[in-house]
Each structure stands twice: as C-alpha cells, then as structure tokens.
Design a protein around this motif. Structure first.
Motif, mmCIF file in Angstrom:
data_model
loop_
_atom_site.group_PDB
_atom_site.id
_atom_site.type_symbol
_atom_site.label_atom_id
_atom_site.label_comp_id
_atom_site.label_asym_id
_atom_site.label_seq_id
_atom_site.Cartn_x
_atom_site.Cartn_y
_atom_site.Cartn_z
ATOM 1 N N GLU A 71 -3.036 -6.301 -8.766
ATOM 2 C CA GLU A 71 -3.736 -7.657 -8.786
ATOM 3 C C GLU A 71 -3.980 -7.895 -10.314
ATOM 4 O O GLU A 71 -4.068 -8.962 -10.995
ATOM 5 C CB GLU A 71 -4.800 -7.817 -7.990
ATOM 6 C CG GLU A 71 -4.357 -8.101 -6.689
ATOM 7 C CD GLU A 71 -3.766 -9.301 -6.102
ATOM 8 O OE1 GLU A 71 -4.046 -10.211 -7.181
ATOM 9 O OE2 GLU A 71 -3.193 -9.730 -5.084
ATOM 10 N N LYS A 72 -4.524 -6.727 -10.590
ATOM 11 C CA LYS A 72 -5.137 -6.833 -12.401
ATOM 12 C C LYS A 72 -4.286 -6.783 -13.132
ATOM 13 O O LYS A 72 -4.231 -7.768 -14.108
ATOM 14 C CB LYS A 72 -5.858 -5.382 -12.419
ATOM 15 C CG LYS A 72 -6.560 -5.305 -13.815
ATOM 16 C CD LYS A 72 -7.571 -6.060 -13.942
ATOM 17 C CE LYS A 72 -8.426 -6.001 -15.294
ATOM 18 N NZ LYS A 72 -9.189 -4.869 -15.313
ATOM 19 N N GLU A 107 -3.115 -10.734 -13.201
ATOM 20 C CA GLU A 107 -4.304 -11.552 -13.823
ATOM 21 C C GLU A 107 -4.105 -11.266 -15.356
ATOM 22 O O GLU A 107 -4.276 -12.445 -15.799
ATOM 23 C CB GLU A 107 -5.498 -10.869 -13.211
ATOM 24 C CG GLU A 107 -6.775 -11.535 -13.814
ATOM 25 C CD GLU A 107 -8.025 -11.009 -13.437
ATOM 26 O OE1 GLU A 107 -9.072 -10.899 -14.348
ATOM 27 O OE2 GLU A 107 -8.195 -10.516 -12.273
ATOM 28 N N ASN A 122 0.775 -1.219 0.003
ATOM 29 C CA ASN A 122 0.153 0.048 -0.031
ATOM 30 C C ASN A 122 0.770 1.238 -0.006
ATOM 31 O O ASN A 122 0.514 2.216 -0.495
ATOM 32 C CB ASN A 122 -0.813 -0.079 1.233
ATOM 33 C CG ASN A 122 -1.926 -0.893 1.107
ATOM 34 O OD1 ASN A 122 -2.911 -0.627 0.091
ATOM 35 N ND2 ASN A 122 -2.286 -1.785 2.080
ATOM 36 N N ALA A 164 -0.932 0.747 -5.271
ATOM 37 C CA ALA A 164 -2.220 0.375 -5.879
ATOM 38 C C ALA A 164 -2.256 -1.300 -5.913
ATOM 39 O O ALA A 164 -2.404 -1.630 -6.889
ATOM 40 C CB ALA A 164 -2.397 1.192 -7.199
ATOM 41 N N PRO A 165 -2.567 -1.836 -4.681
ATOM 42 C CA PRO A 165 -2.800 -3.256 -4.986
ATOM 43 C C PRO A 165 -3.775 -3.619 -5.768
ATOM 44 O O PRO A 165 -3.553 -4.693 -6.351
ATOM 45 C CB PRO A 165 -3.283 -3.557 -3.455
ATOM 46 C CG PRO A 165 -2.708 -2.596 -2.591
ATOM 47 C CD PRO A 165 -2.813 -1.295 -3.585
ATOM 48 N N TRP A 166 -4.960 -3.061 -6.141
ATOM 49 C CA TRP A 166 -5.675 -3.484 -7.078
ATOM 50 C C TRP A 166 -5.093 -3.521 -8.387
ATOM 51 O O TRP A 166 -5.511 -4.383 -9.319
ATOM 52 C CB TRP A 166 -7.174 -2.575 -7.064
ATOM 53 C CG TRP A 166 -6.795 -1.055 -7.346
ATOM 54 C CD1 TRP A 166 -6.335 0.104 -6.859
ATOM 55 C CD2 TRP A 166 -6.493 -0.450 -8.978
ATOM 56 N NE1 TRP A 166 -5.949 1.292 -7.486
ATOM 57 C CE2 TRP A 166 -6.416 0.711 -8.603
ATOM 58 C CE3 TRP A 166 -6.877 -1.312 -10.193
ATOM 59 C CZ2 TRP A 166 -6.083 1.545 -9.808
ATOM 60 C CZ3 TRP A 166 -6.693 -0.317 -11.136
ATOM 61 C CH2 TRP A 166 -6.335 0.900 -11.282
ATOM 62 N N LEU A 167 -4.259 -2.416 -8.789
ATOM 63 C CA LEU A 167 -3.510 -2.411 -10.017
ATOM 64 C C LEU A 167 -2.446 -3.541 -9.941
ATOM 65 O O LEU A 167 -2.410 -4.314 -11.257
ATOM 66 C CB LEU A 167 -3.155 -1.097 -10.445
ATOM 67 C CG LEU A 167 -2.121 -0.970 -11.649
ATOM 68 C CD1 LEU A 167 -3.034 -1.376 -12.955
ATOM 69 C CD2 LEU A 167 -1.499 0.398 -11.775
#
Length: 262
Positions: free
Chosen positions: A95-96, A99, A65, A90-93
């Motif tokens: 992960e995306k 993926e 984070n 940006a942990p969401w980025l």
C-alpha cells in the motif's frame, strides 16, 4: 533505524543454485548472494524487490499476506518445482509503495493474488534462506521505459529510510542465444564497463546515461529485450548517491555484474 541501500542483483538462470553444478558455473554468483545479508547495515524491516519476470500496465505490488511461488521456468528437474521460500507478504508495504508511486504521478495498484516469481524466490532463497523478512514484489511497467522506472525508484526512495531494502533483480547480460559462446565475452565486457561508469556517475548524469542505455557499446547485443536490465533503473532511481559495482564475473561467456547504491 539505518538507511538500507538499493541493490541491483543477478538472479542466475532458472533454479540454477539448487541443482548440481559440477563445473561451478554459478558458485561465484551464489557466494555473492549468500553474503548480501551480512553486507547490510542492519536486518531489513522488509524487502521490496523488482523482478525482470513481471510486467503490468502500470506498477503493481503483491498484496497477499502469504504469496505463493510462481515456477516460471521450463524444462528443469522435477525437484526444482518443489522449492519453497515461505516469506510472508507485507500488505502495508504494498500500500505504501503504491501510494508513493501514485503521488509521483505514475500508475500503481495492488495485485491481490500474484506470487513471487523465480526472479524473487531463487536469489532470495540464497540470500535470506530463513525467509523471515517480509517481502513485496513490484512489477515492471509495460513498455519498459527506463525514465519511467528511474522515476519510480525516486518515488520509492523514502522507504529506504524506513528500513526497507530495495532490490532490482535481473541480469546485466541477458542474451539467451549468446550464452555459452566465447565470442560474447569481449562485447559483454565493453557494455559492462560502460554500465559501471554510468552507475558511478552522479545522480543527474547517471539518469541521463541510463535513460539512453541503448547508445552504450553492444547494448542490444547484451539485451535483445531489456526486461532484465530495467530493474537496475528502479534501484538507481532510489538513491541520489553514486553507485558501485558490488560483484562481477564472466558467467557462460557473458560479463555479469551487481551494483549497490547507498
């Protein structure tokens, strides 16, 4: 939401932009980096940056984070080891991105504690000094296969439509022993001109040329080891449009350029 470009930028030498520079060696490059934000279609939602200073077995993404800074340069003044650039992660980025890479059949993972190395925080501190845009760093993958990195860029391309700025950070001329030698200018210009023509080609021809970059004139003179060139492959792969030279000058005897796609 505007589609962000993908970029290949020079990050200079160590913390060069934050040291006295009486000869103005780095001022042209600094001015280019300072102008990046204003050149974008809108403020990015996040930045995904690939530096020539991180290699893993597979593609890795910083997952923290609040990533620390990695002062991976040596022999510089003490104050350059106190530089800050507190952009949040940006942990969401991460992960995306992982993926998307895995969906393309390539290895990818999250590094929970890796910080931003100087190929990230030095140019980004110039370009985005407020550090107010979330940032994720992606590694190169061991072996430095250009086709693999082009494929990674292609896999990541959808992120541009989500407002993510993709940045490859390196140096288009990176022969440490040849810096400062006036004899470097002519061969580095030949390679740089070849690189511009390759970047400006349509996506299919560009991929073929960049995959075979070692056949370019003076390729191995300009890149005895190619880790500073390979981030260009990710930036190029992330766009189906012809690229363009965004900046260019001779720095310490070598021709250095930046390129923009989209």
């Amino acid at each position: 939401m505007a589609v962000q470009p993908s970029l290949y930028i020079p990050h200079g030498g160590g913390p060069c932009f934050f040291m006295p520079d009486p000869q103005g060696i780095w001022r042209g490059m600094e001015a280019y980096l300072k102008g990046l934000a204003a050149s974008l279609p809108e403020r990015p939602k996040a930045i995904l940056i690939i530096s020539g200073h991180w290699e893993e077995n597979g593609f890795a993404f910083t997952g923290a984070n609040a990533p620390d800074l990695v002062y991976d340069y040596y022999g510089f003044p003490p104050e350059t080891y106190k530089l800050t650039w507190p952009a949040r992660g940006a942990p969401w980025l991460a992960e995306k991105g992982a993926e998307l890479i895995r969906a393309a059949g390539l290895p990818a993972g999250i590094h929970p504690s890796r910080g931003y190395d100087h190929g990230v925080f030095v140019p980004m501190k110039v370009a985005f000094p407020d550090a107010d845009i979330p940032c994720v760093q992606m590694s190169l993958t061991a072996g430095l296969d250009p086709a693999l990195h082009l494929a990674a860029g292609e896999a990541l391309a959808p992120l541009r439509e989500e407002g993510v700025l993709i940045v490859g950070s390196g140096m288009s001329f990176h022969n440490m022993r040849a810096y400062g030698d006036p004899r470097s200018e002519a061969p580095s210009r030949e390679f740089d001109n070849w690189l511009e023509q390759a970047v400006e080609a349509d996506a299919g021809e560009r991929a073929e040329l960049l995959t075979g970059w070692q056949a370019a004139p003076f390729a191995r003179f300009c890149h005895p080891r190619e880790e500073h060139l390979i981030p260009l492959m990710v930036a190029a792969g992330a766009s189906g449009e012809p690229g363009m030279r965004d900046y260019g000058e001779v720095v310490l005897g070598g021709a250095v350029s930046a390129f923009r796609f989209g």
